[in-house]
Scaffold this motif. Structure first.
Motif, PDB file in Angstrom:
ATOM      1  N   LEU A   8       0.987  -1.098   0.110  1.00 43.38           N
ATOM      2  CA  LEU A   8      -0.001   0.126  -0.030  1.00 43.38           C
ATOM      3  C   LEU A   8       0.957   1.063   0.020  1.00 43.38           C
ATOM      4  O   LEU A   8       1.856   1.307   0.778  1.00 43.38           O
ATOM      5  CB  LEU A   8      -0.720  -0.027   1.166  1.00 43.38           C
ATOM      6  CG  LEU A   8      -2.035  -1.163   1.494  1.00 43.38           C
ATOM      7  CD1 LEU A   8      -2.184  -1.356   2.696  1.00 43.38           C
ATOM      8  CD2 LEU A   8      -3.101  -1.045   0.468  1.00 43.38           C
ATOM      9  N   ALA A   9       0.390   2.230  -0.741  1.00 48.56           N
ATOM     10  CA  ALA A   9       0.936   3.611  -0.672  1.00 48.56           C
ATOM     11  C   ALA A   9       0.303   4.263   0.246  1.00 48.56           C
ATOM     12  O   ALA A   9      -0.676   4.474   0.495  1.00 48.56           O
ATOM     13  CB  ALA A   9       1.025   4.247  -2.022  1.00 48.56           C
ATOM     14  N   LEU A 161       4.908  -0.994   3.069  1.00 50.66           N
ATOM     15  CA  LEU A 161       4.519   0.575   2.695  1.00 50.66           C
ATOM     16  C   LEU A 161       5.252   1.281   1.946  1.00 50.66           C
ATOM     17  O   LEU A 161       6.705   1.136   2.104  1.00 50.66           O
ATOM     18  CB  LEU A 161       4.607   1.188   4.105  1.00 50.66           C
ATOM     19  CG  LEU A 161       3.569   0.201   4.985  1.00 50.66           C
ATOM     20  CD1 LEU A 161       3.535   1.193   6.546  1.00 50.66           C
ATOM     21  CD2 LEU A 161       2.036   0.606   4.618  1.00 50.66           C
ATOM     22  N   HIS A 162       4.726   1.930   0.899  1.00 42.29           N
ATOM     23  CA  HIS A 162       5.519   2.874   0.026  1.00 42.29           C
ATOM     24  C   HIS A 162       5.012   4.250   0.619  1.00 42.29           C
ATOM     25  O   HIS A 162       3.917   4.756   0.364  1.00 42.29           O
ATOM     26  CB  HIS A 162       4.874   2.872  -1.460  1.00 42.29           C
ATOM     27  CG  HIS A 162       4.990   1.504  -2.031  1.00 42.29           C
ATOM     28  ND1 HIS A 162       6.208   0.645  -2.230  1.00 42.29           N
ATOM     29  CD2 HIS A 162       3.894   0.609  -2.262  1.00 42.29           C
ATOM     30  CE1 HIS A 162       6.032  -0.569  -2.844  1.00 42.29           C
ATOM     31  NE2 HIS A 162       4.714  -0.688  -2.896  1.00 42.29           N
ATOM     32  N   VAL A 163       6.024   4.928   1.463  1.00 42.44           N
ATOM     33  CA  VAL A 163       5.450   5.968   2.355  1.00 42.44           C
ATOM     34  C   VAL A 163       5.985   7.230   1.306  1.00 42.44           C
ATOM     35  O   VAL A 163       7.127   7.360   0.852  1.00 42.44           O
ATOM     36  CB  VAL A 163       6.432   6.044   3.614  1.00 42.44           C
ATOM     37  CG1 VAL A 163       5.975   7.540   4.212  1.00 42.44           C
ATOM     38  CG2 VAL A 163       5.989   4.874   4.251  1.00 42.44           C
ATOM     39  N   ARG A 173      -7.286   6.612   6.515  1.00 35.54           N
ATOM     40  CA  ARG A 173      -5.999   6.149   7.167  1.00 35.54           C
ATOM     41  C   ARG A 173      -6.098   4.809   7.297  1.00 35.54           C
ATOM     42  O   ARG A 173      -7.005   3.836   7.347  1.00 35.54           O
ATOM     43  CB  ARG A 173      -6.486   6.741   8.584  1.00 35.54           C
ATOM     44  CG  ARG A 173      -5.878   8.081   8.826  1.00 35.54           C
ATOM     45  CD  ARG A 173      -5.934   8.496  10.387  1.00 35.54           C
ATOM     46  NE  ARG A 173      -5.629   9.875  10.539  1.00 35.54           N
ATOM     47  CZ  ARG A 173      -4.563  10.655  10.745  1.00 35.54           C
ATOM     48  NH1 ARG A 173      -3.228   9.694  10.617  1.00 35.54           N
ATOM     49  NH2 ARG A 173      -4.528  11.678  10.799  1.00 35.54           N
ATOM     50  N   LEU A 174      -4.955   4.235   7.247  1.00 34.54           N
ATOM     51  CA  LEU A 174      -4.691   2.822   7.093  1.00 34.54           C
ATOM     52  C   LEU A 174      -4.570   2.056   8.561  1.00 34.54           C
ATOM     53  O   LEU A 174      -5.349   1.128   8.689  1.00 34.54           O
ATOM     54  CB  LEU A 174      -3.028   2.585   6.638  1.00 34.54           C
ATOM     55  CG  LEU A 174      -2.767   0.837   6.605  1.00 34.54           C
ATOM     56  CD1 LEU A 174      -3.592   0.255   5.797  1.00 34.54           C
ATOM     57  CD2 LEU A 174      -1.175   0.783   6.135  1.00 34.54           C
ATOM     58  N   ILE A 200       9.091   0.416   3.024  1.00 33.54           N
ATOM     59  CA  ILE A 200       9.258  -0.081   4.294  1.00 33.54           C
ATOM     60  C   ILE A 200       8.466  -1.546   4.331  1.00 33.54           C
ATOM     61  O   ILE A 200       7.424  -1.448   4.165  1.00 33.54           O
ATOM     62  CB  ILE A 200       8.636   0.666   5.509  1.00 33.54           C
ATOM     63  CG1 ILE A 200       9.509   1.981   5.300  1.00 33.54           C
ATOM     64  CG2 ILE A 200       8.904   0.193   7.027  1.00 33.54           C
ATOM     65  CD1 ILE A 200       9.012   3.146   6.506  1.00 33.54           C
ATOM     66  N   ARG A 201       9.222  -2.506   4.444  1.00 34.35           N
ATOM     67  CA  ARG A 201       8.565  -3.956   4.490  1.00 34.35           C
ATOM     68  C   ARG A 201       8.529  -4.439   6.108  1.00 34.35           C
ATOM     69  O   ARG A 201       9.715  -4.292   6.644  1.00 34.35           O
ATOM     70  CB  ARG A 201       9.567  -4.803   3.583  1.00 34.35           C
ATOM     71  CG  ARG A 201       8.814  -6.163   3.673  1.00 34.35           C
ATOM     72  CD  ARG A 201      10.031  -7.401   2.860  1.00 34.35           C
ATOM     73  NE  ARG A 201      10.339  -6.931   1.643  1.00 34.35           N
ATOM     74  CZ  ARG A 201      10.256  -7.472   0.659  1.00 34.35           C
ATOM     75  NH1 ARG A 201       9.471  -8.550   0.506  1.00 34.35           N
ATOM     76  NH2 ARG A 201      10.877  -6.971  -0.443  1.00 34.35           N
ATOM     77  N   LEU A 202       7.521  -4.789   6.610  1.00 36.04           N
ATOM     78  CA  LEU A 202       7.258  -5.039   7.775  1.00 36.04           C
ATOM     79  C   LEU A 202       6.612  -6.619   7.906  1.00 36.04           C
ATOM     80  O   LEU A 202       5.855  -6.891   7.050  1.00 36.04           O
ATOM     81  CB  LEU A 202       5.962  -4.135   8.488  1.00 36.04           C
ATOM     82  CG  LEU A 202       6.570  -2.747   8.310  1.00 36.04           C
ATOM     83  CD1 LEU A 202       5.177  -1.947   8.643  1.00 36.04           C
ATOM     84  CD2 LEU A 202       7.646  -2.311   9.452  1.00 36.04           C
ATOM     85  N   ARG A 203       7.093  -7.373   8.878  1.00 37.22           N
ATOM     86  CA  ARG A 203       6.447  -8.506   9.219  1.00 37.22           C
ATOM     87  C   ARG A 203       5.673  -8.607  10.583  1.00 37.22           C
ATOM     88  O   ARG A 203       6.484  -8.279  11.704  1.00 37.22           O
ATOM     89  CB  ARG A 203       7.411  -9.841   9.058  1.00 37.22           C
ATOM     90  CG  ARG A 203       8.078 -10.087   7.771  1.00 37.22           C
ATOM     91  CD  ARG A 203       8.708 -11.307   7.737  1.00 37.22           C
ATOM     92  NE  ARG A 203       7.669 -12.469   7.995  1.00 37.22           N
ATOM     93  CZ  ARG A 203       6.928 -12.983   7.245  1.00 37.22           C
ATOM     94  NH1 ARG A 203       6.949 -12.489   6.028  1.00 37.22           N
ATOM     95  NH2 ARG A 203       6.309 -14.161   7.636  1.00 37.22           N
TER      96      ARG A 203
END
Length: 209
Positions: A8-9, A161-163, A173-174, A200-203
């Motif tokens: 998601l952006a 996330l594409h910030v 809002r996400l 930003i890649r998150l797990r």
């Protein structure tokens, strides 16, 4: 079995769509700015059936991510807002399970995309998507309400996330409505190769006491 992933952006103030998002403004007013970094990339243009485009780290990240899913889950609001611009050959190229209250027959499009409409809720949509994906991942396409439901239920394994360095100052809002349970994410990658966007890649990680 694959994982459930979402890409998601997002603006600096946490919005993934601008104000008044819907059929008339699929990305919300001003929401196109959150996605402008992707339009010239080679992998994005290929998904749209176009030639050319730029390479580089952003393109490589997007290409790797788009190869992972074997199926897609999306909400009804995203389906009706995006159906017209997606046209006869949508970019998914996989079975898409639409969570909806409106039953209808499946819709077959060119390029391998078939929309299936699931009225038994997001859990059932995920079950069907897992079956269709086989060993590949399930992509959670949105919108915000459905992503929040998946986060609350603990179904989302990885989030990219594409910030984008803008303040939307309104819209969707996400991370609203994700419940009151403490949730931890592990940062596994940060890619800052362009002034237009930071990836930003998150797990999701288990919460330890």
């Amino acid at each position: 079995m694959g994982e459930v992933i979402a890409r998601l952006a997002m603006s600096l103030d946490g919005y993934i769509a601008g104000p008044e998002s819907g059929r008339e403004h699929p990305l919300g007013i001003g929401g196109e700015r959150l996605h402008s970094w992707v339009f010239g990339l080679r992998s994005f243009r290929r998904m749209q059936g176009m030639k050319g485009g730029a390479g580089g780290p952003d393109d490589e990240l997007l290409a790797e991510w788009t190869e992972r899913p074997g199926s897609v889950v999306m909400g009804h609001g995203m389906f009706i807002s995006g159906e017209t611009p997606w046209g006869d050959e949508p970019p998914f190229h996989a079975p898409v399970f639409v969570v909806t209250h409106h039953p209808r027959e499946s819709v077959v499009k060119k390029g391998g995309t078939t929309y299936h409409f699931v009225t038994e809720g997001p859990g059932r949509a995920l079950e069907l998507a897992r079956e269709a994906a086989g060993d590949k991942d399930v992509s959670l396409a949105g919108g915000a309400d459905l992503v929040q439901q998946f986060i609350r239920a603990g179904w989302l394994d990885e989030l990219l996330l594409h910030v984008v360095p803008v303040l939307a100052c309104g819209g969707r809002r996400l991370f609203d409505n994700v419940g009151d349970t403490h949730i931890e994410w592990k940062q596994t990658q940060v890619l800052d190769s362009s002034p237009e966007v930071t990836h930003i890649r998150l797990r999701r990680t288990p919460v330890t006491s």
